[in-house]
Design a protein around this motif. Structure first.
Motif, PDB file in Angstrom:
ATOM      1  N   GLU A  66       0.500   3.822   2.711  1.00 19.95           N
ATOM      2  CA  GLU A  66       0.718   3.589   4.018  1.00 19.95           C
ATOM      3  C   GLU A  66       2.124   4.031   4.261  1.00 19.95           C
ATOM      4  O   GLU A  66       2.687   4.368   5.223  1.00 19.95           O
ATOM      5  N   ILE A  67       2.938   3.357   2.989  1.00 16.55           N
ATOM      6  CA  ILE A  67       4.435   3.644   3.188  1.00 16.55           C
ATOM      7  C   ILE A  67       4.745   5.143   3.113  1.00 16.55           C
ATOM      8  O   ILE A  67       5.781   5.752   3.730  1.00 16.55           O
ATOM      9  N   TYR A  68       4.005   5.869   2.201  1.00 16.43           N
ATOM     10  CA  TYR A  68       4.070   7.365   2.040  1.00 16.43           C
ATOM     11  C   TYR A  68       3.903   8.133   3.471  1.00 16.43           C
ATOM     12  O   TYR A  68       4.817   8.916   3.770  1.00 16.43           O
ATOM     13  N   GLN A 111       7.823  -2.620  -2.668  1.00 16.43           N
ATOM     14  CA  GLN A 111       7.323  -1.360  -2.193  1.00 16.43           C
ATOM     15  C   GLN A 111       7.584   0.003  -2.645  1.00 16.43           C
ATOM     16  O   GLN A 111       6.860   0.960  -2.477  1.00 16.43           O
ATOM     17  N   THR A 114       4.955   2.694  -3.865  1.00 16.66           N
ATOM     18  CA  THR A 114       4.804   3.799  -3.236  1.00 16.66           C
ATOM     19  C   THR A 114       5.147   5.321  -4.287  1.00 16.66           C
ATOM     20  O   THR A 114       4.319   6.156  -4.304  1.00 16.66           O
ATOM     21  N   CYS A 152       7.870   8.233   3.566  1.00 17.74           N
ATOM     22  CA  CYS A 152       8.197   9.360   2.668  1.00 17.74           C
ATOM     23  C   CYS A 152       7.647  10.698   2.993  1.00 17.74           C
ATOM     24  O   CYS A 152       8.151  11.809   2.391  1.00 17.74           O
ATOM     25  N   ASP A 205       0.736  -1.196   0.090  1.00 21.03           N
ATOM     26  CA  ASP A 205       0.049  -0.103  -0.032  1.00 21.03           C
ATOM     27  C   ASP A 205       0.846   1.100  -0.237  1.00 21.03           C
ATOM     28  O   ASP A 205       1.375   1.701   0.996  1.00 21.03           O
ATOM     29  N   GLY A 206       0.979   1.913  -1.033  1.00 23.46           N
ATOM     30  CA  GLY A 206       1.928   3.055  -1.301  1.00 23.46           C
ATOM     31  C   GLY A 206       1.532   3.990  -0.158  1.00 23.46           C
ATOM     32  O   GLY A 206       2.226   5.014   0.128  1.00 23.46           O
ATOM     33  N   TRP A 236       1.902   5.407  -6.308  1.00 23.34           N
ATOM     34  CA  TRP A 236       0.923   6.144  -5.347  1.00 23.34           C
ATOM     35  C   TRP A 236       1.085   7.485  -5.349  1.00 23.34           C
ATOM     36  O   TRP A 236       0.334   8.263  -5.407  1.00 23.34           O
ATOM     37  N   MET A 237       2.369   7.812  -5.398  1.00 23.22           N
ATOM     38  CA  MET A 237       2.590   9.397  -5.136  1.00 23.22           C
ATOM     39  C   MET A 237       2.627   9.990  -6.549  1.00 23.22           C
ATOM     40  O   MET A 237       1.811  11.102  -6.737  1.00 23.22           O
TER      41      MET A 237
END
Length: 172
Positions: free
Chosen positions: A94-96, A159, A163, A100, A91-92, A166-167
């Motif tokens: 969540e990682i962001y 991952q 991410t 990030c 899940d981008g 997603w960004m």
């Protein structure tokens, strides 16, 4: 030589002789005293020594060695899999949020902000370039700094890809 010089030399020789006897006596006394006092034992000395001289690796030979090597590789892979960042989520968002966003929300280190203007210039270079810079790290011509894997070596390449995607999808 004069008489008082001979007298001084005689007395000086007796003092030096006396001091040599005292020194010899102290050396002999210290030798016997050293043997009579038991050495101080550190209760952890054996553990410290064993840890210091423990083998750094293993030798694998023959059929049993190949099996042991395969088992060690499997154990290392299992240990590495358990160390994947954020539970291995792809899940981008969540990682962001957890990694990030610290830089890309506020532009820290000249990181592009999550806006069309900030991410648009980067997106024009291609998504493969963004993946590469996110994984390997990048120092831009303007002094912007992207640490490898966002500074978290436990994050996987998949991952990172999720991410970055997603960004790009959420640039405003």
């Amino acid at each position: 030589m004069r008489n008082y010089d001979l007298e001084f030399l005689k007395h000086f020789s007796m003092v030096i002789g006396f001091l040599m006897l005292v020194t010899a006596g102290l050396i002999v006394g210290a030798y016997f005293l050293h043997d009579s006092i038991p050495p101080e034992v550190n209760p952890k000395a054996v553990q410290i020594t064993e840890a210091r001289i423990a083998p750094a690796g293993s030798v694998y030979a023959g059929e049993t060695g190949a099996a042991a090597q395969a088992a060690a590789a499997a154990a290392a892979a299992a240990a590495a899999a358990s160390q994947v960042a954020y539970g291995g989520t792809l899940d981008g968002g969540e990682i962001y949020k957890n990694l990030c966003g610290a830089c890309h929300t506020n532009g820290v280190g000249k990181a592009p902000m999550l806006t069309a203007a900030g991410m648009g210039a980067r997106a024009s270079k291609g998504v493969d370039t963004l993946y590469k810079h996110a994984i390997e790290g990048f120092t831009g011509p303007d002094g912007g700094i992207m640490p490898p894997k966002g500074g978290n070596p436990a994050i996987t390449d998949e991952q990172i890809h999720a991410t970055v995607d997603w960004m790009l999808a959420n640039s405003k």
